[in-house]
Design a protein around this motif. Structure first.
Motif, PDB file in Angstrom:
ATOM      1  N   ILE A  62      22.257  35.431  19.325  1.00 34.74           N
ATOM      2  CA  ILE A  62      21.181  35.841  18.422  1.00 34.74           C
ATOM      3  C   ILE A  62      20.120  36.632  19.179  1.00 34.74           C
ATOM      4  O   ILE A  62      19.544  37.597  18.655  1.00 34.74           O
ATOM      5  CB  ILE A  62      20.564  34.623  17.695  1.00 34.74           C
ATOM      6  CG1 ILE A  62      19.733  35.080  16.494  1.00 34.74           C
ATOM      7  CG2 ILE A  62      19.697  33.801  18.623  1.00 34.74           C
ATOM      8  CD1 ILE A  62      20.523  35.641  15.356  1.00 34.74           C
ATOM      9  N   SER A  63      19.875  36.256  20.429  1.00 34.46           N
ATOM     10  CA  SER A  63      18.900  37.000  21.243  1.00 34.46           C
ATOM     11  C   SER A  63      19.395  38.414  21.512  1.00 34.46           C
ATOM     12  O   SER A  63      18.634  39.381  21.442  1.00 34.46           O
ATOM     13  CB  SER A  63      18.656  36.272  22.565  1.00 34.46           C
ATOM     14  OG  SER A  63      18.146  34.972  22.350  1.00 34.46           O
ATOM     15  N   ALA A  64      20.689  38.543  21.810  1.00 35.95           N
ATOM     16  CA  ALA A  64      21.262  39.870  22.081  1.00 35.95           C
ATOM     17  C   ALA A  64      21.241  40.739  20.834  1.00 35.95           C
ATOM     18  O   ALA A  64      20.941  41.941  20.898  1.00 35.95           O
ATOM     19  CB  ALA A  64      22.678  39.723  22.618  1.00 35.95           C
ATOM     20  N   LEU A  65      21.547  40.156  19.664  1.00 38.38           N
ATOM     21  CA  LEU A  65      21.575  40.934  18.429  1.00 38.38           C
ATOM     22  C   LEU A  65      20.172  41.391  18.022  1.00 38.38           C
ATOM     23  O   LEU A  65      19.978  42.531  17.583  1.00 38.38           O
ATOM     24  CB  LEU A  65      22.210  40.116  17.308  1.00 38.38           C
ATOM     25  CG  LEU A  65      23.713  39.836  17.460  1.00 38.38           C
ATOM     26  CD1 LEU A  65      24.205  38.945  16.324  1.00 38.38           C
ATOM     27  CD2 LEU A  65      24.504  41.139  17.494  1.00 38.38           C
ATOM     28  N   ILE A  66      19.197  40.503  18.165  1.00 38.16           N
ATOM     29  CA  ILE A  66      17.815  40.905  17.883  1.00 38.16           C
ATOM     30  C   ILE A  66      17.395  42.008  18.850  1.00 38.16           C
ATOM     31  O   ILE A  66      16.721  42.979  18.469  1.00 38.16           O
ATOM     32  CB  ILE A  66      16.866  39.704  17.970  1.00 38.16           C
ATOM     33  CG1 ILE A  66      17.147  38.718  16.836  1.00 38.16           C
ATOM     34  CG2 ILE A  66      15.404  40.156  17.905  1.00 38.16           C
ATOM     35  CD1 ILE A  66      16.338  37.434  16.917  1.00 38.16           C
ATOM     36  N   VAL A  92      22.273  30.809  20.887  1.00 42.51           N
ATOM     37  CA  VAL A  92      20.995  31.357  21.353  1.00 42.51           C
ATOM     38  C   VAL A  92      21.206  32.685  22.068  1.00 42.51           C
ATOM     39  O   VAL A  92      20.467  33.655  21.857  1.00 42.51           O
ATOM     40  CB  VAL A  92      20.277  30.350  22.274  1.00 42.51           C
ATOM     41  CG1 VAL A  92      19.077  31.008  22.963  1.00 42.51           C
ATOM     42  CG2 VAL A  92      19.829  29.125  21.486  1.00 42.51           C
ATOM     43  N   ILE A  93      22.231  32.738  22.913  1.00 41.98           N
ATOM     44  CA  ILE A  93      22.511  33.979  23.654  1.00 41.98           C
ATOM     45  C   ILE A  93      22.851  35.115  22.692  1.00 41.98           C
ATOM     46  O   ILE A  93      22.332  36.229  22.802  1.00 41.98           O
ATOM     47  CB  ILE A  93      23.653  33.765  24.660  1.00 41.98           C
ATOM     48  CG1 ILE A  93      23.190  32.840  25.799  1.00 41.98           C
ATOM     49  CG2 ILE A  93      24.138  35.096  25.229  1.00 41.98           C
ATOM     50  CD1 ILE A  93      24.297  32.430  26.744  1.00 41.98           C
ATOM     51  N   LEU A 118      15.449  39.151  25.158  1.00 43.15           N
ATOM     52  CA  LEU A 118      16.395  39.145  26.268  1.00 43.15           C
ATOM     53  C   LEU A 118      16.044  38.065  27.287  1.00 43.15           C
ATOM     54  O   LEU A 118      16.932  37.507  27.942  1.00 43.15           O
ATOM     55  CB  LEU A 118      16.431  40.526  26.935  1.00 43.15           C
ATOM     56  CG  LEU A 118      16.990  41.663  26.064  1.00 43.15           C
ATOM     57  CD1 LEU A 118      17.010  42.970  26.847  1.00 43.15           C
ATOM     58  CD2 LEU A 118      18.376  41.338  25.536  1.00 43.15           C
ATOM     59  N   ALA A 119      14.736  37.765  27.409  1.00 44.75           N
ATOM     60  CA  ALA A 119      14.311  36.725  28.342  1.00 44.75           C
ATOM     61  C   ALA A 119      14.757  35.339  27.895  1.00 44.75           C
ATOM     62  O   ALA A 119      14.867  34.411  28.707  1.00 44.75           O
ATOM     63  CB  ALA A 119      12.791  36.757  28.503  1.00 44.75           C
ATOM     64  N   ARG A 120      15.033  35.195  26.598  1.00 41.56           N
ATOM     65  CA  ARG A 120      15.507  33.891  26.100  1.00 41.56           C
ATOM     66  C   ARG A 120      16.854  33.515  26.709  1.00 41.56           C
ATOM     67  O   ARG A 120      17.189  32.331  26.791  1.00 41.56           O
ATOM     68  CB  ARG A 120      15.652  33.923  24.577  1.00 41.56           C
ATOM     69  CG  ARG A 120      14.356  33.939  23.802  1.00 41.56           C
ATOM     70  CD  ARG A 120      14.642  33.843  22.319  1.00 41.56           C
ATOM     71  NE  ARG A 120      15.165  32.524  21.956  1.00 41.56           N
ATOM     72  CZ  ARG A 120      15.730  32.253  20.782  1.00 41.56           C
ATOM     73  NH1 ARG A 120      15.894  33.228  19.900  1.00 41.56           N
ATOM     74  NH2 ARG A 120      16.171  31.034  20.527  1.00 41.56           N
TER      75      ARG A 120
END
Length: 389
Positions: A123-127, A120-121, A164-166
């Motif tokens: 994929i959130s950073a890559l998006i 999750v961390i 990023l909030a994820r």
């Protein structure tokens, strides 16, 4: 009452498919705007990625985890590449493909694959990275005021913030190393936000295309087709706007001497080449801020904001000399084209902004026209400068 997450995510998918279809339809109607194809792919890939996430447990994990999230990464890569294409820059889809492949490769490492929180961390950073690239391109292409582009920028900024909030909110989406985004009712708000973001982003992108089409249409209506300069209407509109401000200004009226004889002797094709050559001379000898137009058959005009009498006279003389030298290189049927220009210049120093800019422009035109008449009466192929009063 809590919303059923499965029902809501199904609505998200249906809305996404409709958005992808509508974007394809717009692209079908506007095939010259290839960016619409990239943005259609964005919505389609996003729907595919979310569908794979919803089907986790029903389909192989490789399809759900690796391919599903890779599709989402590619989707945001298409957004970025579409924005570059829209701004007439080369798309960089190759880098988005590399990011998606890197994701698939990392998922083959057991420690990473078995940690849902780590996935999750990342994929959130890559998006967030791809959304940032989209933001940068939106900003770089922002050369003129544009509300649709502002809307795209705001929505992409929202995508960046939400992804990023994820990372700090990961405990609300992961429980006992299991992703609960699609199963827990309190995560249904994520679906609502997804619907809103998808709708606003697609709508803003289509409005960007429509806005540019309208700008190009208005610009074409103000341009002379042969020379590419402003026509009489376009010149008058821009010159009027500049005459409504205070400060020195110069107006130049230029006429090609004996142009009818060129047409009669060499034909209209050569006459068109002479007009194009004159327009080229004007472009390279005047400043970018100067307003230049073809206001008649062989008559041109240029407004020079902030130009002094000496500077305007020097610019006019450069144009006269450059045109005479350049057109002499033309030899249709082996015969040299003899052609020159007569130029009238009217200068004025206006310390105060006028109450009627049209009256100022009309006065400058009258004085410049009078100076042009004097140049022709004195034998042509010369510059006459006068002070408007």
């Amino acid at each position: 009452m809590l919303l059923d997450p499965w029902t809501l995510w199904l609505v998200v998918l249906i809305v996404g498919l409709l958005l992808a279809g509508s974007m394809l339809f717009v692209w079908f109607l506007t095939p010259e705007e290839s960016a619409l194809g990239y943005w259609s792919a964005f919505t389609g890939l996003l729907v595919a990625g979310v569908s794979a996430g919803m089907a986790r447990g029903l389909i192989p994990d490789f399809a759900s985890i690796e391919l599903g999230n890779a599709a989402i990464l590619l989707a945001y890569g298409f957004i970025w590449s579409g924005l570059r294409r829209f701004d007439r820059r080369r798309p960089r889809l190759f880098y988005a493909v590399l990011i998606a492949l890197a994701w698939i490769a990392l998922c083959q490492l057991p420690p990473f694959r078995e940690s849902v929180g780590s996935r999750v961390i990342l994929i959130s950073a890559l998006i967030g990275l791809l959304a940032t690239l989209g933001l940068v391109q939106t900003w770089r292409g922002w050369t003129t005021p544009s509300r649709p582009r502002l809307a795209v920028f705001v929505v992409l900024l929202l995508v960046l913030v939400l992804n990023l909030a994820r990372i700090p909110l990961m405990p609300t989406q992961v429980r006992q190393n299991q992703l609960i985004t699609f199963t827990e009712p309190h995560n249904a708000v994520v679906g609502l936000v997804a619907i809103g973001v998808a709708i606003f982003l697609n709508y803003a992108l289509v409005l960007m295309v429509r806005e540019r089409a309208e700008l190009l249409h208005r610009s074409a209506a103000r341009r002379d087709e042969l020379t590419g300069l402003l026509n009489r209407r376009g010149f008058s509109e821009l010159a009027l706007a500049n005459c409504e401000t205070a400060g020195p200004v110069a107006l130049i009226i230029l006429d090609i001497d004996h142009f009818k004889q060129v047409n009669d002797r060499f034909g209209h094709a050569t006459g068109d080449r002479v007009l194009e050559a004159f327009a080229h001379v004007l472009r390279i000898n005047l400043r970018q801020a100067d307003i230049v137009g073809r206001i008649g058959g062989d008559e041109f005009a240029a407004l020079l904001p902030g130009a002094s009498e000496a500077a305007a006279g020097q610019a006019a003389e450069r144009i006269r000399e450059a045109f005479q030298a350049g057109v002499g290189q033309m030899r249709p049927d082996g015969a040299r084209v003899e052609c020159s220009s007569s130029i009238g210049v009217a200068c004025g120093d206006f310390p105060d902004a006028p109450s009627d800019g049209a009256a100022r422009l009309e006065a400058l035109l009258a004085w410049a026209d009078r100076a042009l008449y004097e140049a022709k009466s004195a034998g042509r192929n010369r510059v006459v400068v006068t002070q408007a009063s």
